[in-house]
Design an enzyme around this catalytic site. Structure first.
Site, short mmCIF file in Angstrom:
data_model
loop_
_atom_site.label_atom_id
_atom_site.label_comp_id
_atom_site.label_asym_id
_atom_site.label_seq_id
_atom_site.Cartn_x
_atom_site.Cartn_y
_atom_site.Cartn_z
N GLY A 17 0.83 -1.20 0.00
CA GLY A 17 0.00 0.00 0.00
C GLY A 17 0.86 1.24 0.00
N GLY A 18 1.90 1.23 -0.85
CA GLY A 18 2.90 2.28 -0.81
C GLY A 18 2.73 3.38 -1.84
CB SER A 20 -1.77 7.39 -1.80
OG SER A 20 -2.63 6.45 -1.18
N GLY A 21 -0.58 8.38 0.78
CA GLY A 21 -0.75 8.50 2.22
C GLY A 21 0.45 8.03 3.02
CE1 TYR A 154 -9.23 0.75 8.58
CE2 TYR A 154 -9.66 1.69 10.75
CZ TYR A 154 -8.83 1.52 9.65
OH TYR A 154 -7.60 2.12 9.64
#
Length: 254
Positions: A17-18, A20-21, A154
């Site tokens: 998950g690299g 964004s953010g 979540y």
């Protein structure tokens, strides 16, 4: 903790998950500190853009963390470099609002598939490549112990990750591998705004969440990234099985 700027020369780092953010900020900080960084993301164009920001010190693999076949491709790419892995940042994840009455099987499967299965099998598949003394860092959330309405699935996934971290820290200690969770409070990421249906609602959500932070604002992705570098560094050599809060005092005030 944001002062770690060197010490990763010759190291190989995986950030899922690299694109964004928090993930992108983390990949950029590791690259600036001398590491070779492998980033993953679901969209090819986003992966390519992320790699361009790493100054020639990175590799991108299009992959969905919830897909075992995609994860196999990620680790095949890492293995092909012949350098193993020194740091794994299991960051890929996401969520959406659904009250108990609105929750569907699809919602649960999607949220747990990415946030729990994706992290579990990312770390499992990394094991043969992890060097002695490697560091695994999982992105948790202050939502885990909280009770935010319509965010139950979540929060449950993040609670599961916090439990995994404690177990894995003990299991992997004989190899000198440290496992920790960085636990962000509300962070100013694109994913946060995407929880809302439109721009006005997104702004209202950001303001609502910022009001829960005693230091008075949302956390910036770079602040989380700095903490992740600290946890991966030699300065944190005896920290394992921990959950390091970066929440501006939100948990203390709850």
């Amino acid at each position: 903790m944001n002062t770690v700027t060197t010490g990763f020369e010759g190291r190989t780092v995986l950030v899922t998950g690299g694109t964004s953010g928090i993930g992108l900020a983390t990949a950029q900080r590791f690259a600036a500190a001398g590491a070779f960084v492998v980033v993953t993301g679901r969209r090819r164009e986003a992966v390519d853009r992320a790699v361009e920001t790493l100054g020639g010190s990175g590799l991108g693999v299009q992959a969905d963390a919830a897909s075992p076949a995609d994860l196999d491709r990620v680790f095949a790419a890492v293995r092909a470099r012949g350098r193993g892995l020194d740091v794994v940042v299991a960051n890929a994840g996401g969520g959406s609002f659904a009250s108990l009455a609105e929750t569907t099987q699809e919602h649960v499967d999607e949220t747990f598939g990415t946030n729990v299965d994706g992290v579990l099998f990312t770390v499992q598949k990394a094991l043969p490549l992890l060097s002695a003394g490697a560091s695994v860092i999982v992105t948790g959330s202050t939502a885990a112990p909280g009770g935010m309405p319509a965010f139950g699935a979540y929060a449950a996934t993040k609670a599961a990750l916090h439990s995994f971290v404690r177990t894995w820290a003990v299991e992997l200690a004989p190899r000198g591998i440290r496992v920790n969770a960085v636990v962000p409070g509300p962070t100013a990421t694109p994913g946060l705004s995407e929880l809302a249906p439109d721009a006005a609602a997104a702004q209202a959500l950001r303001e609502q969440l910022a009001a829960t932070v005693p230091l008075g604002r949302l956390i910036e992705p770079a602040e989380i990234a700095g903490t992740i570098l600290f946890l991966a560094s030699e300065a944190a050599g005896m920290i394992t099985g921990s959950e390091l809060l970066v929440d501006g005092g939100q948990t203390a005030a709850a």
